[in-house]
Design an enzyme around this catalytic site. Sequence first.
Site, mmCIF file in Angstrom:
data_model
loop_
_atom_site.group_PDB
_atom_site.id
_atom_site.type_symbol
_atom_site.label_atom_id
_atom_site.label_comp_id
_atom_site.label_asym_id
_atom_site.label_seq_id
_atom_site.Cartn_x
_atom_site.Cartn_y
_atom_site.Cartn_z
ATOM 1 N N ARG A 1 0.781 -1.114 0.020
ATOM 2 C CA ARG A 1 -0.026 -0.107 -0.011
ATOM 3 C C ARG A 1 0.808 1.326 0.049
ATOM 4 O O ARG A 1 2.158 1.474 0.530
ATOM 5 C CB ARG A 1 -0.909 0.038 1.417
ATOM 6 C CG ARG A 1 -1.912 0.981 1.199
ATOM 7 C CD ARG A 1 -2.518 1.478 2.327
ATOM 8 N NE ARG A 1 -3.467 2.415 2.326
ATOM 9 C CZ ARG A 1 -4.075 3.055 3.573
ATOM 10 N NH1 ARG A 1 -3.963 2.573 4.707
ATOM 11 N NH2 ARG A 1 -4.903 4.037 3.360
ATOM 12 N N HIS A 2 0.406 2.537 -0.376
ATOM 13 C CA HIS A 2 1.189 3.827 -0.649
ATOM 14 C C HIS A 2 1.421 4.121 0.818
ATOM 15 O O HIS A 2 0.745 3.776 1.895
ATOM 16 C CB HIS A 2 0.482 4.862 -1.394
ATOM 17 C CG HIS A 2 -0.718 5.001 -0.783
ATOM 18 N ND1 HIS A 2 -1.108 5.762 0.149
ATOM 19 C CD2 HIS A 2 -2.253 4.689 -1.095
ATOM 20 C CE1 HIS A 2 -2.363 6.082 0.428
ATOM 21 N NE2 HIS A 2 -3.028 5.472 -0.345
ATOM 22 N N GLU B 1 1.731 7.255 3.667
ATOM 23 C CA GLU B 1 0.522 8.149 4.470
ATOM 24 C C GLU B 1 0.779 9.338 3.560
ATOM 25 O O GLU B 1 1.751 10.035 3.173
ATOM 26 C CB GLU B 1 0.917 8.332 5.812
ATOM 27 C CG GLU B 1 0.043 9.248 6.417
ATOM 28 C CD GLU B 1 0.573 9.767 7.803
ATOM 29 O OE1 GLU B 1 0.287 9.332 8.798
ATOM 30 O OE2 GLU B 1 1.270 10.789 7.649
ATOM 31 N N ARG C 1 -1.452 13.262 3.873
ATOM 32 C CA ARG C 1 -2.146 14.238 4.681
ATOM 33 C C ARG C 1 -3.544 14.179 4.906
ATOM 34 O O ARG C 1 -4.143 13.838 6.280
ATOM 35 C CB ARG C 1 -1.810 15.721 4.212
ATOM 36 C CG ARG C 1 -2.656 16.874 5.256
ATOM 37 C CD ARG C 1 -2.192 18.259 4.771
ATOM 38 N NE ARG C 1 -2.585 18.446 3.356
ATOM 39 C CZ ARG C 1 -3.901 18.886 3.183
ATOM 40 N NH1 ARG C 1 -5.021 19.162 4.249
ATOM 41 N NH2 ARG C 1 -4.486 19.285 1.885
ATOM 42 N N GLU D 1 -7.287 3.396 -6.524
ATOM 43 C CA GLU D 1 -8.236 3.138 -5.384
ATOM 44 C C GLU D 1 -9.678 3.222 -5.611
ATOM 45 O O GLU D 1 -10.112 3.695 -6.769
ATOM 46 C CB GLU D 1 -7.959 4.339 -4.314
ATOM 47 C CG GLU D 1 -8.797 4.400 -3.018
ATOM 48 C CD GLU D 1 -8.634 3.172 -2.206
ATOM 49 O OE1 GLU D 1 -9.209 1.951 -2.640
ATOM 50 O OE2 GLU D 1 -8.248 3.159 -1.278
ATOM 51 N N ARG D 2 -10.547 2.577 -4.783
ATOM 52 C CA ARG D 2 -11.939 2.672 -5.057
ATOM 53 C C ARG D 2 -12.262 4.296 -5.320
ATOM 54 O O ARG D 2 -11.920 4.936 -4.685
ATOM 55 C CB ARG D 2 -12.630 1.934 -3.716
ATOM 56 C CG ARG D 2 -14.257 2.089 -4.104
ATOM 57 C CD ARG D 2 -14.917 1.327 -2.875
ATOM 58 N NE ARG D 2 -16.222 1.461 -3.155
ATOM 59 C CZ ARG D 2 -17.151 1.027 -1.991
ATOM 60 N NH1 ARG D 2 -16.765 0.853 -0.736
ATOM 61 N NH2 ARG D 2 -18.669 1.043 -2.406
ATOM 62 N N LYS D 3 -13.326 4.432 -6.138
ATOM 63 C CA LYS D 3 -13.821 5.647 -6.518
ATOM 64 C C LYS D 3 -15.104 5.776 -5.551
ATOM 65 O O LYS D 3 -16.128 4.952 -5.481
ATOM 66 C CB LYS D 3 -14.378 5.706 -7.959
ATOM 67 C CG LYS D 3 -14.756 7.002 -8.280
ATOM 68 C CD LYS D 3 -15.408 6.981 -9.873
ATOM 69 C CE LYS D 3 -15.531 8.408 -10.132
ATOM 70 N NZ LYS D 3 -16.151 8.163 -11.791
#
Length: 275
Positions: A10-11, A13, A15, A89-91
Amino acid sequence: MAGFGLTVVRHGETRYNKEKILQGQGVDEPLSNTGFKQAEAAGVFLSNVKFTHVFESDLIRAKQTAAKILEKNKYCKDIITKYDAKLRERKYGVAEGRPLSDLRAMAKAAGEQCPSFTPSGGETLAEVRVRGKDFFEFLCQLVFEVHRKEKTDVSTVANGLEASEGYSVNPFANCCNGPVLNSDSKRVNEVLDANILVVSHGAYMKNWIGYFVSDLECTLPSSLTKSQLSSVSPNTGISHFIIKLENGGDIIKPRISCIGLNRDDHLASVNDKKA
């Protein structure tokens, strides 16, 4: 039989992650300072893993994470990365750019529960799963073609990817806490045709792994709890799978073994610095 290693990260963190604001696809927020440190730590953790292919979401938080990981890798300095919108990512439609609490309020007003609720303009979980299924089938076909080419090319027959002195195909092989393996752990040392790195997003990864388990009967580490399986990966959480491919005529049948899920061993140093 064809086979490949698959490492999914996963990417780091952003903000918006820290402030619990939905990003989805419409908010292309870069990594925060902490996110860059997490990505760098993931890169150090994976520095001795030899990847043959790298795929990443085309959103900036995934691109920056992948760049940091490859910057630290000893064997992937010249590797060509490929962006794929199927890894986005999910929209979340109208909920993008708004607090997670707003999404929960929308779901409650509709008499539904998160995460199954789909806000206006968003993707259903089924639609996200179709994206994941399509991408995984693409990977399987890619590896099967690599395997077939190596079988027919005498000069490359002995060049299968296997763990040897100097590099690893398993990111958890040298982990200080030891690898989390299942009953098929011996398969980690089998010769593989490819070792693939994918950098994506939390909700997408959760849905994708759900597809592995429910549809493809992925075997899991014996120590894995139901809550761990249903949780979203932490930022730069690392999962690793071994996939064996059987050719059933026109159908490629994958057999998946999960070696580790959403591991965050590498973040200890980052968390110590934050403290």
